[in-house]
Design a protein around this motif. Structure first.
Motif, PDB file in Angstrom:
ATOM      1  N   TYR A  13      59.838 -18.415  -1.246  1.00 15.77           N
ATOM      2  CA  TYR A  13      59.110 -19.278  -2.182  1.00 15.77           C
ATOM      3  C   TYR A  13      58.149 -20.175  -1.419  1.00 15.77           C
ATOM      4  O   TYR A  13      56.986 -20.331  -1.797  1.00 15.77           O
ATOM      5  N   ARG A  14      58.622 -20.753  -0.325  1.00 20.10           N
ATOM      6  CA  ARG A  14      57.763 -21.614   0.499  1.00 20.10           C
ATOM      7  C   ARG A  14      56.570 -20.837   1.038  1.00 20.10           C
ATOM      8  O   ARG A  14      55.445 -21.329   1.037  1.00 20.10           O
ATOM      9  N   ALA A  15      56.814 -19.636   1.523  1.00 25.37           N
ATOM     10  CA  ALA A  15      55.724 -18.813   2.050  1.00 25.37           C
ATOM     11  C   ALA A  15      54.745 -18.453   0.941  1.00 25.37           C
ATOM     12  O   ALA A  15      53.522 -18.481   1.151  1.00 25.37           O
ATOM     13  N   ALA A  16      55.256 -18.144  -0.240  1.00 25.76           N
ATOM     14  CA  ALA A  16      54.396 -17.804  -1.373  1.00 25.76           C
ATOM     15  C   ALA A  16      53.500 -18.973  -1.736  1.00 25.76           C
ATOM     16  O   ALA A  16      52.291 -18.801  -1.972  1.00 25.76           O
ATOM     17  N   MET A  56      55.860 -17.228 -11.512  1.00 20.99           N
ATOM     18  CA  MET A  56      54.809 -17.506 -10.521  1.00 20.99           C
ATOM     19  C   MET A  56      54.232 -16.197  -9.984  1.00 20.99           C
ATOM     20  O   MET A  56      53.029 -16.098  -9.755  1.00 20.99           O
ATOM     21  N   GLY A  57      55.089 -15.206  -9.789  1.00 19.88           N
ATOM     22  CA  GLY A  57      54.599 -13.899  -9.341  1.00 19.88           C
ATOM     23  C   GLY A  57      53.610 -13.319 -10.334  1.00 19.88           C
ATOM     24  O   GLY A  57      52.547 -12.824  -9.963  1.00 19.88           O
ATOM     25  N   ARG A  58      53.947 -13.424 -11.615  1.00 23.81           N
ATOM     26  CA  ARG A  58      53.034 -12.926 -12.654  1.00 23.81           C
ATOM     27  C   ARG A  58      51.743 -13.733 -12.690  1.00 23.81           C
ATOM     28  O   ARG A  58      50.658 -13.173 -12.866  1.00 23.81           O
ATOM     29  N   ALA A  59      51.852 -15.031 -12.528  1.00 24.05           N
ATOM     30  CA  ALA A  59      50.656 -15.888 -12.538  1.00 24.05           C
ATOM     31  C   ALA A  59      49.717 -15.523 -11.395  1.00 24.05           C
ATOM     32  O   ALA A  59      48.494 -15.520 -11.560  1.00 24.05           O
ATOM     33  N   LEU A  60      50.284 -15.190 -10.242  1.00 22.97           N
ATOM     34  CA  LEU A  60      49.442 -14.831  -9.096  1.00 22.97           C
ATOM     35  C   LEU A  60      48.818 -13.455  -9.262  1.00 22.97           C
ATOM     36  O   LEU A  60      47.699 -13.224  -8.797  1.00 22.97           O
ATOM     37  N   VAL A  61      49.501 -12.545  -9.934  1.00 21.85           N
ATOM     38  CA  VAL A  61      48.882 -11.246 -10.239  1.00 21.85           C
ATOM     39  C   VAL A  61      47.711 -11.467 -11.194  1.00 21.85           C
ATOM     40  O   VAL A  61      46.628 -10.889 -11.012  1.00 21.85           O
ATOM     41  N   ALA A  62      47.888 -12.328 -12.192  1.00 26.54           N
ATOM     42  CA  ALA A  62      46.796 -12.644 -13.117  1.00 26.54           C
ATOM     43  C   ALA A  62      45.637 -13.304 -12.370  1.00 26.54           C
ATOM     44  O   ALA A  62      44.457 -13.037 -12.663  1.00 26.54           O
ATOM     45  N   THR A  63      45.939 -14.142 -11.395  1.00 28.54           N
ATOM     46  CA  THR A  63      44.899 -14.789 -10.587  1.00 28.54           C
ATOM     47  C   THR A  63      44.122 -13.745  -9.787  1.00 28.54           C
ATOM     48  O   THR A  63      42.890 -13.816  -9.693  1.00 28.54           O
ATOM     49  N   ALA A  64      44.831 -12.765  -9.232  1.00 26.15           N
ATOM     50  CA  ALA A  64      44.162 -11.684  -8.498  1.00 26.15           C
ATOM     51  C   ALA A  64      43.240 -10.900  -9.422  1.00 26.15           C
ATOM     52  O   ALA A  64      42.117 -10.549  -9.042  1.00 26.15           O
ATOM     53  N   THR A  79      36.033 -10.546  -2.064  1.00 20.06           N
ATOM     54  CA  THR A  79      36.957 -10.459  -3.200  1.00 20.06           C
ATOM     55  C   THR A  79      38.234  -9.749  -2.779  1.00 20.06           C
ATOM     56  O   THR A  79      39.338 -10.176  -3.139  1.00 20.06           O
ATOM     57  N   GLY A  80      38.108  -8.669  -2.031  1.00 26.53           N
ATOM     58  CA  GLY A  80      39.288  -7.954  -1.540  1.00 26.53           C
ATOM     59  C   GLY A  80      40.184  -8.853  -0.708  1.00 26.53           C
ATOM     60  O   GLY A  80      41.419  -8.798  -0.825  1.00 26.53           O
ATOM     61  N   PHE A  81      39.588  -9.703   0.091  1.00 29.02           N
ATOM     62  CA  PHE A  81      40.350 -10.656   0.909  1.00 29.02           C
ATOM     63  C   PHE A  81      41.167 -11.595   0.018  1.00 29.02           C
ATOM     64  O   PHE A  81      42.370 -11.776   0.221  1.00 29.02           O
ATOM     65  N   PHE A  82      40.506 -12.175  -0.989  1.00 27.15           N
ATOM     66  CA  PHE A  82      41.215 -13.107  -1.867  1.00 27.15           C
ATOM     67  C   PHE A  82      42.253 -12.400  -2.737  1.00 27.15           C
ATOM     68  O   PHE A  82      43.352 -12.922  -2.933  1.00 27.15           O
ATOM     69  N   VAL A  83      41.916 -11.239  -3.252  1.00 30.15           N
ATOM     70  CA  VAL A  83      42.881 -10.478  -4.052  1.00 30.15           C
ATOM     71  C   VAL A  83      44.114 -10.172  -3.205  1.00 30.15           C
ATOM     72  O   VAL A  83      45.255 -10.299  -3.677  1.00 30.15           O
ATOM     73  N   SER A 129      50.977 -13.483  -2.160  1.00 30.56           N
ATOM     74  CA  SER A 129      51.740 -14.596  -2.715  1.00 30.56           C
ATOM     75  C   SER A 129      52.618 -14.125  -3.871  1.00 30.56           C
ATOM     76  O   SER A 129      53.794 -14.504  -3.963  1.00 30.56           O
ATOM     77  N   ALA A 130      52.061 -13.299  -4.754  1.00 28.38           N
ATOM     78  CA  ALA A 130      52.833 -12.775  -5.883  1.00 28.38           C
ATOM     79  C   ALA A 130      54.054 -12.007  -5.388  1.00 28.38           C
ATOM     80  O   ALA A 130      55.162 -12.151  -5.916  1.00 28.38           O
ATOM     81  N   ARG A 131      53.865 -11.197  -4.375  1.00 33.16           N
ATOM     82  CA  ARG A 131      54.973 -10.402  -3.811  1.00 33.16           C
ATOM     83  C   ARG A 131      56.053 -11.304  -3.230  1.00 33.16           C
ATOM     84  O   ARG A 131      57.250 -11.053  -3.390  1.00 33.16           O
TER      85      ARG A 131
END
Length: 188
Positions: free
Chosen positions: A74-77, A130-138, A160-164, A170-172
């Motif tokens: 969680y901290r790493a994410a 949070m994992g789902r939120a980060l997938v939506a952010t990607a 974009t590939g870098f940020f995705v 993070s999602a993972r």
């Protein structure tokens, strides 16, 4: 006492706190150092104040998250997500991603961050959500690139590939934290 130790407080959390805030201080000093050697970097007091506030916000948010959980995943994410958000805002303010920093199309990246923030709030900061939120952010990040490409605003696919990749990493990590949480919750 053991609960405090597991949540990042106590003596165990001190080296991480020193590392996070020490790295932030060094990063804040990099432009000052660069200004001694090149005229390409010309920051004024306002630039340092904005950058310092961004660093304090990111480090403070990380510290709150680190204190709230004993999960290293969680901290790493949180760290990866904050780093991605920080770099996205910093690049947008400094030079812009689509065109230059004055191009209004760069405001679309505020929407990317809004997706992540709203998703985190809706998930109540629980790892699975949070994992789902980060997938939506990607997905939002990728959508901005598609819009920019279709509108002829520029080619941002590599960036974009870098940020995705950061958002999905993070999602993972949040998914791993959710599995850890489920495993601990299932234990007697």
């Amino acid at each position: 006492m053991a609960e405090t130790m597991d949540s990042g407080g106590g003596r165990r959390g001190i080296p991480w706190r020193i590392a996070v805030w020490g790295i932030a201080a060094l990063v804040l000093l990099l432009p000052l150092f660069a200004m001694q050697f090149t005229e390409e970097v010309a920051w004024d007091l306002a630039d340092f104040a904005i950058f310092g506030a961004m660093l304090a916000g990111a480090c403070g948010t990380y510290e709150l998250a680190a204190r709230a959980t004993g999960s290293s995943a969680y901290r790493a994410a949180v760290g990866v997500a904050l780093a991605a958000a920080f770099i996205l805002v910093w690049m947008n303010l400094a030079v812009g991603i689509i065109g230059n920093e004055e191009n209004p199309a760069n405001l679309m990246y505020g929407g990317v961050l809004a997706v992540g923030i709203v998703g985190a709030i809706l998930a109540r900061f629980q790892p699975r959500g949070m994992g789902r939120a980060l997938v939506a952010t990607a997905l939002a990040q990728a959508l901005v690139a598609v819009i920019a490409l279709i509108a002829g605003l520029g080619y941002t696919l590599i960036l974009t590939g870098f940020f995705v990749a950061l958002w999905l990493t993070s999602a993972r990590l949040f998914q791993r934290a959710a599995r850890e949480q489920a495993r601990v919750g299932a234990a007697p």
